[in-house]
Design an enzyme around this catalytic site. Structure first.
Site, PDB file in Angstrom:
ATOM      1  N   GLY A 239       0.756  -1.241   0.000  1.00  0.00           N
ATOM      2  CA  GLY A 239       0.000   0.000   0.000  1.00  0.00           C
ATOM      3  C   GLY A 239       0.787   1.291   0.000  1.00  0.00           C
ATOM      4  N   GLY A 275       3.747  -3.676  -3.742  1.00  0.00           N
ATOM      5  CA  GLY A 275       3.686  -3.830  -5.189  1.00  0.00           C
ATOM      6  C   GLY A 275       4.191  -2.554  -5.828  1.00  0.00           C
ATOM      7  N   CYS A 344     -12.436   3.670 -29.186  1.00  0.00           N
ATOM      8  CA  CYS A 344     -13.700   4.366 -29.428  1.00  0.00           C
ATOM      9  C   CYS A 344     -14.494   4.550 -28.151  1.00  0.00           C
ATOM     10  CB  CYS A 344     -14.499   3.602 -30.475  1.00  0.00           C
ATOM     11  SG  CYS A 344     -13.601   3.616 -32.016  1.00  0.00           S
TER      12      CYS A 344
END
Ligand code: LLP
Length: 419
Positions: A239, A275, A344
């Site tokens: 975190g 991470g 798109c």
């Protein structure tokens, strides 16, 4: 600190010239720096060298086998959330004994696979999960080592979509319910309790929520031990935030101080699941400008990467620094532009009204801080093949994931033959 920098007006990944790399690989591509990964891991783990700690990289943030292997060789383990991630970690050379398995929805077959590998720990998140894990373990005549993930009900003060430690979240078990759960688990033959785990959210740029959560875990360990539970591991999750733009997240040493202070004297092995802080700024996304489209008062810089390659800006409103790969001429005009991809959807936007030197078609741009939750969240939306991933190390570069081909893209579909 990272190893992406300008040399003679050209952006380099370590000593690799990104203009030349783009010519060789084609665009868009992710580029990871070995020196940056190594530095980030060494700094983070170095702060825990004086305690019994294990760093388990959150594979969900970047599951490239080249990246995992680099971290694994430095002594890093893995925090995984699926059988696929266990397999990737093992393919990268990370030993099952260095793997912890998190996640709210582990299936019986994933549990069986993890038990067969004899992974270090399951972080369990509900009573039905523990009961299923118990059955699977008994059927194999094994014991699953577990920690219960508690939900400390702390506001991590980060983006709502990446907050996990508040009571309305699907993650973890409130501490009041966790105590009876530990009692229940003591009666299960297939389970060995070894710890407690916690993870309150991602991209935290404030230490206070960590301090609160860790203090609650500490108090909870006291309660568990008073009940006779053996608690040997404390998994404090991940975190820690990184700078994407102007924010100033806490330095890892301050984070480490708090974690060590709260865990002091408990006699536990401490696990971490970082991470982003390890890989986020160790990766960039390199893309080429296709068109400059002027429409009313807007200037759209249309690049060949899109939301399917890096979804963070549109999903979380995330900011990624955008830098030119070749330094523009001093007199190039600076304007407010929208940097967009070819997909798109109106939401296919990397940056809205960003002040940039307006590039020209054919120019290369780099999206910084794209090493975490970039490639792993990619899709083939709009039938756009998954892009290449490259690692550099000094003057060397290696493709660590080939660009998907159109044949790959089409080959898994079939036309049904109805009877
Ligand atoms: N451990 C657990 C149980 C987690 O759920 C996570 C992240 C981590 C560790 C690693 O957290 P980190 O150190 O990377 O903050 N896709 C989002 C982030 C999702 C985070 C999910 N869990 C983004 O792009 O910001």
């Amino acid at each position: 600190m990272d190893h992406f920098h300008y040399k003679n007006g050209v952006y380099h990944a370590e000593d690799v010239n990104l203009v030349k790399l783009a010519e060789k690989i084609g665009t868009p591509f992710y580029c990871y720096s070995t020196a940056t990964l190594t530095r980030h891991y060494s700094v983070f783990s170095g702060h825990f060298a004086d305690v019994d700690a294990k760093i388990c990289f959150a594979v969900k943030s970047n599951s490239n086998v080249g990246v995992l292997n680099t971290l694994g060789k430095l002594g890093c383990g893995a925090d995984v959330v699926s059988e696929g991630e266990i397999r990737l970690a093992m393919a990268a050379g990370i030993k099952p004994q260095d793997i912890v398995f998190s996640g709210v929805g582990k299936t019986a077959s994933e549990m069986a696979f993890a038990l067969d590998q004899d992974i270090f720990q399951f972080n369990v998140e509900s009573e039905p999960e523990v009961d299923l894990l118990n059955q699977v373990a008994i059927s194999k005549d094994k014991k699953a080592r577990i920690a219960v993930r508690v939900n400390p009900d702390v506001d991590p003060k980060t983006h709502a979509k990446i907050s996990t430690g508040q009571k309305e979240s699907k993650f973890g078990i409130p501490m009041t319910a966790a105590l009876p759960l530990y009692r229940h688990i003591e009666s299960l033959r297939g389970i060995d309790v070894q710890g407690v785990s916690v993870h309150i959210g991602s991209q935290l740029i404030n230490l206070e929520p960590f301090a609160q959560a860790f203090a609650r875990v500490r108090a909870f360990v006291g309660e568990l031990r008073a009940e006779g539970c053996t608690i040997n591991t404390l998994d404090l999750g991940g975190g820690l935030g990184i700078p994407y733009g102007q924010e100033e997240p806490p330095m890892p040493d301050m984070y480490a101080q708090i974690a060590k202070r709260e865990m002091q004297g408990l006699g536990c092995k401490i696990l971490f699941e970082p991470g982003r802080v390890l890989v986020g700024n160790a990766g960039i996304l390199v893309s080429r400008v296709i068109y400059i489209k002027k429409s009313g008062s807007r200037i759209f810089v249309i690049v060949d990467a899109a939301m399917n390659d890096l979804i963070r800006p549109t999903l979380y409103g995330a900011y990624h620094d955008i830098v030119p790969v070749v330094t523009p001429a001093g007199d190039a005009p600076t304007e407010l532009v929208d940097v967009v991809g070819p997909v798109c959807e109106t939401g296919d936007i990397f940056a809205e009204q960003r002040l940039l030197k307006v590039p020209a078609p054919g120019d290369l741009v780099a999206f910084r801080s794209a090493g975490a939750y970039g490639a792993v969240m990619a899709s083939t939306y709009n039938a756009r093949p998954l892009i290449a991933e490259v690692m550099v190390n000094g003057t060397q570069s290696a493709v660590v994931r080939e660009r998907q081909t159109y044949e790959d893209l089409i080959s898994r579909d079939t036309i049904p033959t109805w009877k």
